[in-house]
Design a protein around this motif. Structure first.
Motif, PDB file in Angstrom:
ATOM      1  N   VAL A  38      -6.563  16.090  -0.510  1.00 28.13           N
ATOM      2  CA  VAL A  38      -5.614  16.008  -1.615  1.00 28.13           C
ATOM      3  C   VAL A  38      -4.264  15.627  -1.018  1.00 28.13           C
ATOM      4  N   GLU A  39      -3.416  14.978  -1.804  1.00 27.28           N
ATOM      5  CA  GLU A  39      -2.128  14.531  -1.279  1.00 27.28           C
ATOM      6  C   GLU A  39      -1.297  15.677  -0.721  1.00 27.28           C
ATOM      7  N   CYS A  40      -1.458  16.859  -1.304  1.00 23.93           N
ATOM      8  CA  CYS A  40      -0.686  18.019  -0.856  1.00 23.93           C
ATOM      9  C   CYS A  40      -0.973  18.400   0.595  1.00 23.93           C
ATOM     10  N   ALA A  41      -2.097  17.942   1.138  1.00 23.13           N
ATOM     11  CA  ALA A  41      -2.451  18.255   2.521  1.00 23.13           C
ATOM     12  C   ALA A  41      -2.169  17.092   3.470  1.00 23.13           C
ATOM     13  N   SER A  42      -1.616  15.994   2.957  1.00 22.02           N
ATOM     14  CA  SER A  42      -1.463  14.797   3.782  1.00 22.02           C
ATOM     15  C   SER A  42      -0.447  14.982   4.907  1.00 22.02           C
ATOM     16  N   PHE A  43       0.639  15.701   4.646  1.00 22.12           N
ATOM     17  CA  PHE A  43       1.660  15.882   5.683  1.00 22.12           C
ATOM     18  C   PHE A  43       1.077  16.629   6.871  1.00 22.12           C
ATOM     19  N   VAL A  44       0.361  17.703   6.602  1.00 17.98           N
ATOM     20  CA  VAL A  44      -0.227  18.493   7.687  1.00 17.98           C
ATOM     21  C   VAL A  44      -1.245  17.665   8.454  1.00 17.98           C
ATOM     22  N   ALA A  45      -2.075  16.893   7.732  1.00 14.92           N
ATOM     23  CA  ALA A  45      -3.074  16.063   8.403  1.00 14.92           C
ATOM     24  C   ALA A  45      -2.412  15.047   9.328  1.00 14.92           C
ATOM     25  N   GLN A  46      -1.348  14.408   8.853  1.00 13.63           N
ATOM     26  CA  GLN A  46      -0.641  13.439   9.685  1.00 13.63           C
ATOM     27  C   GLN A  46       0.028  14.114  10.872  1.00 13.63           C
ATOM     28  N   ALA A  47       0.541  15.320  10.672  1.00 17.45           N
ATOM     29  CA  ALA A  47       1.180  16.054  11.761  1.00 17.45           C
ATOM     30  C   ALA A  47       0.167  16.440  12.833  1.00 17.45           C
ATOM     31  N   ILE A  48      -1.043  16.778  12.420  1.00 19.82           N
ATOM     32  CA  ILE A  48      -2.100  17.119  13.374  1.00 19.82           C
ATOM     33  C   ILE A  48      -2.412  15.928  14.276  1.00 19.82           C
ATOM     34  N   ALA A  49      -2.431  14.739  13.697  1.00 15.48           N
ATOM     35  CA  ALA A  49      -2.815  13.533  14.444  1.00 15.48           C
ATOM     36  C   ALA A  49      -1.648  12.858  15.153  1.00 15.48           C
ATOM     37  N   LYS A  50      -0.426  13.302  14.913  1.00 13.55           N
ATOM     38  CA  LYS A  50       0.747  12.625  15.464  1.00 13.55           C
ATOM     39  C   LYS A  50       0.685  12.537  16.986  1.00 13.55           C
ATOM     40  N   ASP A  51       0.991  11.338  17.488  1.00 20.22           N
ATOM     41  CA  ASP A  51       1.043  11.064  18.931  1.00 20.22           C
ATOM     42  C   ASP A  51      -0.315  11.205  19.613  1.00 20.22           C
ATOM     43  N   GLU A  52      -1.393  11.136  18.849  1.00 20.38           N
ATOM     44  CA  GLU A  52      -2.739  11.212  19.406  1.00 20.38           C
ATOM     45  C   GLU A  52      -3.446   9.873  19.146  1.00 20.38           C
ATOM     46  N   PRO A  53      -3.508   8.986  20.124  1.00 25.20           N
ATOM     47  CA  PRO A  53      -4.065   7.652  19.877  1.00 25.20           C
ATOM     48  C   PRO A  53      -5.531   7.644  19.476  1.00 25.20           C
ATOM     49  N   ASP A  54      -6.283   8.666  19.865  1.00 24.50           N
ATOM     50  CA  ASP A  54      -7.702   8.699  19.533  1.00 24.50           C
ATOM     51  C   ASP A  54      -8.000   9.623  18.359  1.00 24.50           C
ATOM     52  N   VAL A  55      -6.964   9.975  17.588  1.00 27.51           N
ATOM     53  CA  VAL A  55      -7.128  10.792  16.384  1.00 27.51           C
ATOM     54  C   VAL A  55      -6.570   9.993  15.207  1.00 27.51           C
ATOM     55  N   HIS A  56      -7.411   9.663  14.248  1.00 27.20           N
ATOM     56  CA  HIS A  56      -7.007   8.869  13.094  1.00 27.20           C
ATOM     57  C   HIS A  56      -7.082   9.703  11.823  1.00 27.20           C
ATOM     58  N   VAL A  57      -6.365   9.264  10.789  1.00 25.93           N
ATOM     59  CA  VAL A  57      -6.284  10.004   9.534  1.00 25.93           C
ATOM     60  C   VAL A  57      -6.675   9.105   8.367  1.00 25.93           C
ATOM     61  N   ILE A  58      -7.481   9.645   7.456  1.00 26.95           N
ATOM     62  CA  ILE A  58      -7.678   9.050   6.148  1.00 26.95           C
ATOM     63  C   ILE A  58      -7.567  10.179   5.130  1.00 26.95           C
ATOM     64  N   GLY A  59      -7.474   9.853   3.858  1.00 28.87           N
ATOM     65  CA  GLY A  59      -7.428  10.916   2.862  1.00 28.87           C
ATOM     66  C   GLY A  59      -7.397  10.378   1.455  1.00 28.87           C
ATOM     67  N   PHE A  60      -7.704  11.261   0.530  1.00 25.61           N
ATOM     68  CA  PHE A  60      -7.727  10.936  -0.888  1.00 25.61           C
ATOM     69  C   PHE A  60      -6.641  11.740  -1.584  1.00 25.61           C
ATOM     70  N   PRO A  61      -5.726  11.090  -2.318  1.00 20.89           N
ATOM     71  CA  PRO A  61      -4.593  11.809  -2.889  1.00 20.89           C
ATOM     72  C   PRO A  61      -4.915  12.636  -4.122  1.00 20.89           C
ATOM     73  N   GLY A  62      -6.007  12.316  -4.816  1.00 13.31           N
ATOM     74  CA  GLY A  62      -6.248  12.930  -6.116  1.00 13.31           C
ATOM     75  C   GLY A  62      -6.660  14.383  -6.059  1.00 13.31           C
ATOM     76  N   CYS A  63      -6.216  15.150  -7.040  1.00 13.02           N
ATOM     77  CA  CYS A  63      -6.624  16.547  -7.151  1.00 13.02           C
ATOM     78  C   CYS A  63      -8.020  16.646  -7.751  1.00 13.02           C
ATOM     79  N   TYR A  64      -8.325  15.773  -8.743  1.00 11.18           N
ATOM     80  CA  TYR A  64      -9.679  15.695  -9.271  1.00 11.18           C
ATOM     81  C   TYR A  64     -10.510  14.817  -8.355  1.00 11.18           C
ATOM     82  N   ASP A  65     -11.764  15.201  -8.175  1.00 13.11           N
ATOM     83  CA  ASP A  65     -12.586  14.401  -7.282  1.00 13.11           C
ATOM     84  C   ASP A  65     -13.030  13.111  -7.967  1.00 13.11           C
TER      85      ASP A  65
END
Length: 410
Positions: A38-65
């Motif tokens: 969900v978009e509400c978790a996108s900041f944390v997901a990006q922060a987890i992967a920051k500065d990690e070249p072998d860690v990539h991020v994707i995500g779905f913004p919608g609250c409804y599936d």
């Protein structure tokens, strides 16, 4: 033997070490993928992967599936370039990170998931996620290495920011390379049916048999109906400024990237070709009653759709230039415009415009491109990779494809 034939032989015998997955597919990268639900978790997901070249991020913004989005994310999570997955949610949304992790584990990959609301705030959740990623990274260090060659590759191609050179040389060079790839036992996938408007008969004539022809014709008719309903044709001010005048003219240029081999069939997003050859990807939404508006098609969406078919590498042809990349698979950017290449040299990987300047033949350029593909497959970063570009877009969309392997509702 001509110079181009020598180059073809060199690219044919070239091999490299890839990563063997438990389903038998081979990857050219060994990534940890962080998925937010969900978009509400996108900041944390990006922060987890920051500065990690072998860690990539994707995500779905919608609250409804959304079945399309979940299917897409599951395909990416089990992509041959992905070794492990961490799924991160907030805690209120329908899409469940633990269930995504469960399906990924069934594919033989290590995977974990958590809700931010169960762990703590931004800093606490980020640190928790980084610890998991470090653990996953250590687990996938032991993934078996295996020899790969062109026959092991699925290559996708997208075109965008087109100008007159895209149809003259950019896409034709890819088409010639696709022909060579298919000859060597590899798989090529092209999409953008809405950029094939006006070419129904030409497109259908490439079908390998009558059944595939019927499917192609139905796919074309759906795309035509869609464009009429949303009152939008796939042309832009940039296309006109680059010398294109009509959708039919643009379509002929876009179709050139498919090469000349028979089309084996039509697949939809997250489906994988069941045998080698040339395939058409249908990413146009199916007709449906409830709409969240219409899909806002863009290059990042199309590239991700191609990756979800299992493409280990994607080619992106752009006459006017682009500064995007993508997660999960290396993106190789090609232009047929030498001026664009010179202005955007730090972002563009391949200058097909040399064909227009009589520096190369189409055959020579195709062989050079195959050599570059082999180099990137063997570990050389493409320019978008080296710059850290990982743009993606996952919209709400309705598209009927095989059933989901899980339900992601609580």
């Amino acid at each position: 033997m001509s110079n181009s034939q020598n180059l073809t032989t060199a690219s044919t015998i070239r091999s490299w070490q890839g990563y063997l997955r438990s389903d038998g597919r081979k990857g050219v990268r060994n990534l940890v993928l962080v998925i937010y639900t969900v978009e509400c978790a996108s900041f944390v997901a990006q922060a987890i992967a920051k500065d990690e070249p072998d860690v990539h991020v994707i995500g779905f913004p919608g609250c409804y599936d959304n079945a399309y989005a979940i299917r897409l994310m599951l395909s990416l999570a089990r992509h041959p370039n992905v070794g492990a997955v961490l799924s991160v949610g907030l805690g209120c949304e329908y899409t469940q990170p633990h269930k995504i992790a469960e399906v990924v584990r069934e594919s033989g990959r290590p995977a974990e998931g958590f809700f931010i609301q169960d762990i703590g705030g931004t800093t606490t959740s980020t640190e928790h996620g980084k610890q998991i990623v470090n653990r996953l990274r250590q687990e996938i260090e032991s993934v078996p290495r295996v020899s790969m060659q062109l026959s092991d590759l699925t290559i996708g191609c997208e075109c965008g920011g087109s100008d007159a050179t895209s149809g003259l040389v950019g896409n034709p060079v890819v088409g010639r390379a696709f022909d060579r790839l298919v000859e060597q036992g590899g798989t090529a996938v092209f999409e953008e049916v809405v950029e094939l408007i006006g070419l129904k008969e030409i497109l259908a004539n490439r079908a390998k048999d009558a059944d595939v022809r019927k499917t192609i014709e139905a796919t074309y008719d759906k795309a035509m109906s869609y464009c009429q309903q949303v009152q939008q044709w796939s042309t832009s001010p940039g296309n006109f400024a680059g010398g294109l005048t009509t959708i039919e003219e643009k379509s002929l240029g876009a179709f050139a990237k498919s090469g000349s081999r028979p089309i084996e069939g039509v697949i939809k997003v997250s489906e994988q070709p069941d045998h080698a050859g040339l395939w058409l990807l249908d990413s146009v939404p199916d007709p449906h009653f409830m709409q969240h508006g219409y899909t806002n098609a863009n290059d990042s969406e199309g590239i991700l759709d191609l990756i979800a078919t299992g493409a280990q590498i994607v080619l992106f042809v752009t006459g006017r230039g682009s500064v995007i990349g993508c997660p999960v698979a290396p993106l190789i950017k090609i232009t047929g415009n030498t001026q664009t290449y010179e202005k955007l040299r730090e972002d563009m990987d391949f200058n097909a415009g040399r064909v227009l300047q009589d520096e190369l033949t189409l055959d020579d350029a195709a062989d050079e491109l195959l050599q570059l593909i082999s180099q990137v497959a063997s570990g050389k970063p493409s320019k978008p990779e080296a710059l850290g570009h990982r743009e993606f877009f996952i919209p709400y969309k309705h598209q009927d494809t095989p059933p989901l392997t899980i339900g992601c509702r609580s």
